[in-house]
Design an enzyme around this catalytic site. Sequence first.
Site, PDB file in Angstrom:
ATOM      1  N   ASP A 164      33.953  31.261  27.523  1.00  0.00           N
ATOM      2  CA  ASP A 164      34.070  31.656  28.923  1.00  0.00           C
ATOM      3  C   ASP A 164      33.533  33.164  29.424  1.00  0.00           C
ATOM      4  O   ASP A 164      33.407  33.879  28.522  1.00  0.00           O
ATOM      5  CB  ASP A 164      35.795  31.675  29.252  1.00  0.00           C
ATOM      6  CG  ASP A 164      36.379  30.198  29.346  1.00  0.00           C
ATOM      7  OD1 ASP A 164      35.689  29.385  29.422  1.00  0.00           O
ATOM      8  OD2 ASP A 164      37.757  30.200  29.182  1.00  0.00           O
ATOM      9  N   ARG A 189      27.976  26.737  31.473  1.00  0.00           N
ATOM     10  CA  ARG A 189      28.326  26.040  32.507  1.00  0.00           C
ATOM     11  C   ARG A 189      28.282  27.265  33.481  1.00  0.00           C
ATOM     12  O   ARG A 189      28.418  28.487  33.450  1.00  0.00           O
ATOM     13  CB  ARG A 189      30.019  26.135  31.970  1.00  0.00           C
ATOM     14  CG  ARG A 189      31.010  25.941  33.172  1.00  0.00           C
ATOM     15  CD  ARG A 189      32.475  26.528  32.991  1.00  0.00           C
ATOM     16  NE  ARG A 189      32.866  25.859  31.815  1.00  0.00           N
ATOM     17  CZ  ARG A 189      33.832  26.204  30.995  1.00  0.00           C
ATOM     18  NH1 ARG A 189      34.293  27.372  30.999  1.00  0.00           N
ATOM     19  NH2 ARG A 189      34.202  25.741  29.892  1.00  0.00           N
ATOM     20  N   HIS A 192      34.741  22.737  42.026  1.00  0.00           N
ATOM     21  CA  HIS A 192      35.541  21.547  42.740  1.00  0.00           C
ATOM     22  C   HIS A 192      34.989  21.483  44.092  1.00  0.00           C
ATOM     23  O   HIS A 192      35.766  20.864  45.081  1.00  0.00           O
ATOM     24  CB  HIS A 192      37.078  21.801  43.023  1.00  0.00           C
ATOM     25  CG  HIS A 192      37.552  22.264  41.563  1.00  0.00           C
ATOM     26  ND1 HIS A 192      37.582  23.533  41.222  1.00  0.00           N
ATOM     27  CD2 HIS A 192      37.992  21.649  40.513  1.00  0.00           C
ATOM     28  CE1 HIS A 192      38.125  23.984  40.129  1.00  0.00           C
ATOM     29  NE2 HIS A 192      38.320  22.621  39.420  1.00  0.00           N
TER      30      HIS A 192
HETATM   31  P1  FDA Z   1      35.968  26.937  45.803  1.00  0.00           P
HETATM   32  O1  FDA Z   1      36.665  28.027  45.741  1.00  0.00           O
HETATM   33  O2  FDA Z   1      34.668  26.929  47.062  1.00  0.00           O
HETATM   34  O3  FDA Z   1      36.930  25.543  46.268  1.00  0.00           O
HETATM   35  C1  FDA Z   1      36.490  24.317  46.508  1.00  0.00           C
HETATM   36  C2  FDA Z   1      37.402  23.493  46.826  1.00  0.00           C
HETATM   37  O4  FDA Z   1      38.101  23.322  45.381  1.00  0.00           O
HETATM   38  C3  FDA Z   1      38.752  24.073  47.642  1.00  0.00           C
HETATM   39  O5  FDA Z   1      38.468  23.468  48.929  1.00  0.00           O
HETATM   40  C4  FDA Z   1      39.778  23.207  47.085  1.00  0.00           C
HETATM   41  O6  FDA Z   1      39.916  21.905  47.325  1.00  0.00           O
HETATM   42  C5  FDA Z   1      39.477  23.234  45.401  1.00  0.00           C
HETATM   43  N1  FDA Z   1      39.893  24.163  44.839  1.00  0.00           N
HETATM   44  C6  FDA Z   1      39.363  25.331  44.048  1.00  0.00           C
HETATM   45  N2  FDA Z   1      40.174  26.164  43.619  1.00  0.00           N
HETATM   46  C7  FDA Z   1      41.544  25.706  43.624  1.00  0.00           C
HETATM   47  C8  FDA Z   1      42.569  26.145  42.910  1.00  0.00           C
HETATM   48  N3  FDA Z   1      42.871  26.991  42.448  1.00  0.00           N
HETATM   49  N4  FDA Z   1      43.869  25.295  43.346  1.00  0.00           N
HETATM   50  C9  FDA Z   1      43.597  24.057  44.242  1.00  0.00           C
HETATM   51  N5  FDA Z   1      42.235  23.683  44.685  1.00  0.00           N
HETATM   52  C10 FDA Z   1      41.682  24.455  44.352  1.00  0.00           C
HETATM   53  N6  FDA Z   1      35.283  31.524  36.325  1.00  0.00           N
HETATM   54  C11 FDA Z   1      35.023  32.489  35.549  1.00  0.00           C
HETATM   55  O7  FDA Z   1      34.772  33.572  36.118  1.00  0.00           O
HETATM   56  N7  FDA Z   1      34.764  32.462  34.315  1.00  0.00           N
HETATM   57  C12 FDA Z   1      34.697  31.159  33.387  1.00  0.00           C
HETATM   58  O8  FDA Z   1      34.704  31.237  32.389  1.00  0.00           O
HETATM   59  C13 FDA Z   1      35.262  30.091  34.395  1.00  0.00           C
HETATM   60  N8  FDA Z   1      35.394  28.781  33.815  1.00  0.00           N
HETATM   61  C14 FDA Z   1      35.570  27.926  34.523  1.00  0.00           C
HETATM   62  C15 FDA Z   1      35.724  26.616  33.957  1.00  0.00           C
HETATM   63  C16 FDA Z   1      35.619  25.539  34.683  1.00  0.00           C
HETATM   64  C17 FDA Z   1      35.844  24.108  34.309  1.00  0.00           C
HETATM   65  C18 FDA Z   1      36.198  25.584  36.187  1.00  0.00           C
HETATM   66  C19 FDA Z   1      36.056  24.431  36.970  1.00  0.00           C
HETATM   67  C20 FDA Z   1      35.912  26.796  36.747  1.00  0.00           C
HETATM   68  C21 FDA Z   1      35.977  28.079  35.798  1.00  0.00           C
HETATM   69  N9  FDA Z   1      35.975  28.987  36.431  1.00  0.00           N
HETATM   70  C22 FDA Z   1      35.632  30.346  35.638  1.00  0.00           C
HETATM   71  C23 FDA Z   1      36.553  29.506  37.914  1.00  0.00           C
HETATM   72  C24 FDA Z   1      35.496  29.624  38.916  1.00  0.00           C
HETATM   73  O9  FDA Z   1      34.567  30.839  38.895  1.00  0.00           O
HETATM   74  C25 FDA Z   1      36.111  29.308  40.407  1.00  0.00           C
HETATM   75  O10 FDA Z   1      36.962  30.744  40.491  1.00  0.00           O
HETATM   76  C26 FDA Z   1      36.866  28.271  40.666  1.00  0.00           C
HETATM   77  O11 FDA Z   1      36.300  26.999  39.915  1.00  0.00           O
HETATM   78  C27 FDA Z   1      37.288  27.864  42.304  1.00  0.00           C
HETATM   79  O12 FDA Z   1      35.810  27.621  42.634  1.00  0.00           O
HETATM   80  P2  FDA Z   1      35.136  26.425  43.281  1.00  0.00           P
HETATM   81  O13 FDA Z   1      33.862  26.482  42.554  1.00  0.00           O
HETATM   82  O14 FDA Z   1      36.167  25.329  42.708  1.00  0.00           O
HETATM   83  O15 FDA Z   1      35.006  26.427  44.678  1.00  0.00           O
END
Ligand code: FDA
Length: 319
Positions: free
Chosen positions: A130, A181, A239
């Site tokens: 990560d 990733r 997501h």
């Molecule tokens: P965004 O924040 O735009 O959210 C899109 C939609 O997803 C929202 O409208 C909501 O529906 C849903 N959603 C997102 N977060 C949510 C939450 N917490 N609760 C409920 N619903 C939510 N970061 C990092 O800095 N280092 C890392 O190593 C990782 N590793 C990692 C692994 C995996 C498999 C994932 C999915 C994410 C990470 N992250 C991470 C976290 C990443 O950087 C980020 O903060 C989150 O994924 C939220 O961003 P989205 O891309 O989902 O988009």
Amino acid sequence: MIKSLLIYLSKAAWARAIVTKWKFVRQAASRFIAGDNIEDALVVVRELNKKGINATIDHLGESTTSTEDAIRATNDIRRLLEEIGCCEIRANVSLKLTQIGLALDFDLCKQNLVAIMDSAKENNNYIRIDMEDTPYTDLTIELFRFLRKLGYQNVGLVIQSYLYRSEGDIKELICEGARFRLVKGAYKEPKSVAYPKKADVDKNFDNLTKIMLDASLKENFSGLSSDGRIPPLPGLGTHDPNRIKYAQDYSKEIGLSKDMLEFQMLYGIRRDLQENCVKEGFPVRVYVPYGTHWYPFYMRRLAERPANLLFFIGNYFKK
Ligand code: FDA
């Protein structure tokens, strides 16, 4: 403002000491965490596997403050790899380098990481490192390259689209055969190193997705392994339906086969999207955290979506 406060609290030892004593908070956190033990994580992973979803298991922990704790975490992760090996589930392992000593002593972390990589190799498994906040970005990439030089192929890392440097990192690392990733980034970073506006982070996510998909096609990277453990080059951890749609549309446009692109999501978030991606024929991997060091992980989930505070408050009134 709320986001910054929650990210600050995620790192504050005084806040952790108070908040983790409240039972209702642990209850609220259980939405994102499989349980306290390996067995809890394995139950969740078996259920995911039945739905055609692969997993990456995270033994929760970070910012370890003693050598003993770093060694204990290393041994716990090695035991996790053995357990996965025994039960033949479709899962690999994600870890944070500060959990195994990066913030304490670089050489200790290196030694622990090599021990984990040996266990991963013995158990035919794969480690995803990560990415944490920017004080650790260079060190993380350095350790990743060190492992590759030692000949470990079963390792990948994470790139964050909120950092200006990521395009350069990704281009260099792709030439070295690295698998990533891609995520947006979950920490509080200054404007000098990271895009402050979400629209720019999203735009860069699509830009980096394109670079990864093009490379996957050109460089002849292999797709998902048959045991579901080694992910293809582009693992997109998001997501966000718009980012997912962009990747699906672009991969179709360039003729990249579906098994060359994996969508990764967090346990407990957007199960509908996880299942839709499976139905569309793409590999999907869910990040399944377990363990007792859930506080910083949970606080970052609150920070990503302050609406989650409503669940938190709901649990307070249920207590
Ligand atoms: P965004 O924040 O735009 O959210 C899109 C939609 O997803 C929202 O409208 C909501 O529906 C849903 N959603 C997102 N977060 C949510 C939450 N917490 N609760 C409920 N619903 C939510 N970061 C990092 O800095 N280092 C890392 O190593 C990782 N590793 C990692 C692994 C995996 C498999 C994932 C999915 C994410 C990470 N992250 C991470 C976290 C990443 O950087 C980020 O903060 C989150 O994924 C939220 O961003 P989205 O891309 O989902 O988009």
